[in-house]
Design an enzyme around this catalytic site. Sequence first.
Site, mmCIF file in Angstrom:
data_model
loop_
_atom_site.group_PDB
_atom_site.id
_atom_site.type_symbol
_atom_site.label_atom_id
_atom_site.label_comp_id
_atom_site.label_asym_id
_atom_site.label_seq_id
_atom_site.Cartn_x
_atom_site.Cartn_y
_atom_site.Cartn_z
ATOM 1 N N LYS A 250 -3.590 4.928 -5.636
ATOM 2 C CA LYS A 250 -4.868 5.327 -6.327
ATOM 3 C C LYS A 250 -5.486 6.389 -5.617
ATOM 4 O O LYS A 250 -5.247 6.535 -4.401
ATOM 5 C CB LYS A 250 -5.682 4.055 -6.526
ATOM 6 C CG LYS A 250 -6.054 3.339 -5.170
ATOM 7 C CD LYS A 250 -7.149 2.372 -5.284
ATOM 8 C CE LYS A 250 -7.471 1.814 -3.968
ATOM 9 N NZ LYS A 250 -8.306 2.656 -3.155
ATOM 10 N N ASP B 293 -5.665 -1.693 0.535
ATOM 11 C CA ASP B 293 -5.916 -0.670 1.313
ATOM 12 C C ASP B 293 -5.560 -0.971 2.924
ATOM 13 O O ASP B 293 -6.499 -0.525 3.680
ATOM 14 C CB ASP B 293 -6.988 0.088 1.082
ATOM 15 C CG ASP B 293 -7.238 0.970 -0.276
ATOM 16 O OD1 ASP B 293 -6.337 0.592 -1.023
ATOM 17 O OD2 ASP B 293 -8.255 1.374 -0.484
ATOM 18 N N CYS C 76 -13.798 -0.297 -1.572
ATOM 19 C CA CYS C 76 -12.451 -0.320 -2.517
ATOM 20 C C CYS C 76 -12.362 -2.145 -2.757
ATOM 21 O O CYS C 76 -11.815 -2.253 -3.749
ATOM 22 C CB CYS C 76 -11.147 0.060 -1.887
ATOM 23 S SG CYS C 76 -11.273 1.994 -1.892
HETATM 24 C C1 VGL Z 1 -12.050 3.486 0.998
HETATM 25 C C2 VGL Z 1 -13.601 5.126 1.262
HETATM 26 C C3 VGL Z 1 -12.830 6.081 0.907
HETATM 27 C C4 VGL Z 1 -11.723 2.048 0.938
HETATM 28 C C5 VGL Z 1 -11.313 4.383 0.484
HETATM 29 O O1 VGL Z 1 -10.447 1.628 0.904
HETATM 30 O O2 VGL Z 1 -12.582 1.240 0.977
HETATM 31 N N1 VGL Z 1 -13.347 3.816 1.224
HETATM 32 N N2 VGL Z 1 -11.607 5.700 0.273
#
Ligand code: VGL
Length: 242
Positions: A144, A46, A189
């Site tokens: 995802k 991410d 994540c």
């Molecule tokens: C994430 C919160 C919501 C992350 C993704 O990448 O850690 N955190 N969506």
Amino acid sequence: MTNIDRRLFLAALGSASLMAAAPRAFAQAAAGKVKPTAASALIVVDVQNCFTPGGSLAVKQGDEIVPVINKIAKGFENVVMTQDWHTPGHISFASAHPGKKPFEQIKLPYGQQTLWPDHCVQGTDGAALNKDLSIPQAQLVIRKGFHKDVDSYSAFKEADRKTSTGLAEYLKGRGINRVFVCGLATDFCVAWTALDARKAGFQTYVIEDACRGIDLNGSVAKAWADMKKAGVRRIKSDDIAA
Ligand code: VGL
Ligand code: ZN
């Protein structure tokens, strides 16, 4: 020679002729660095615009990990990246729950859910990977969180703890047994991905200086404790042999 003699002899050799002959190789072995092989994969979690400064769910210093990841990635033949990839109005967005604010919790059919600002909506600039990431050999980008009613912090399993993203099957199908995880965010994540990697049977490393956390009520410390308990190995980028 007894075993002890042999050890002493080898130690003496190591500090003299071996080190002189191959100082670099010896230094690495001595320092216990870990070397990625063809059975290793780097998972870059991410590293997207929404999670870096200026983004809607910005992680403090989230952009500082990009050069670190670029450098590490040079040592990996196998690299997988993930992209948080939500529908508009996704169930994890506070805006989808009247009266709720970001960072509050709600109970959903699959368990507790932290609510977030709208982020990483499919096809938006915020969902794009950071433009300074430079990993041309990356083999797979796994998206995802695209089921409207289920979140997915983990790159392996959605928040219902049942639905597979297919990543474990992909990696195993390619003969990979060891994963190195980095990216954003340490306590969400990255941690969920590392914990699920352990559950799926992978030897798992998290590269701490190639991650940054959100940290809600001590969630970064808790994530590290949970990962330690699960047998995740915490390393720094310097611990990886070039
Ligand atoms: C994430 C919160 C919501 C992350 C993704 O990448 O850690 N955190 N969506
Ligand atoms: Zn998300």
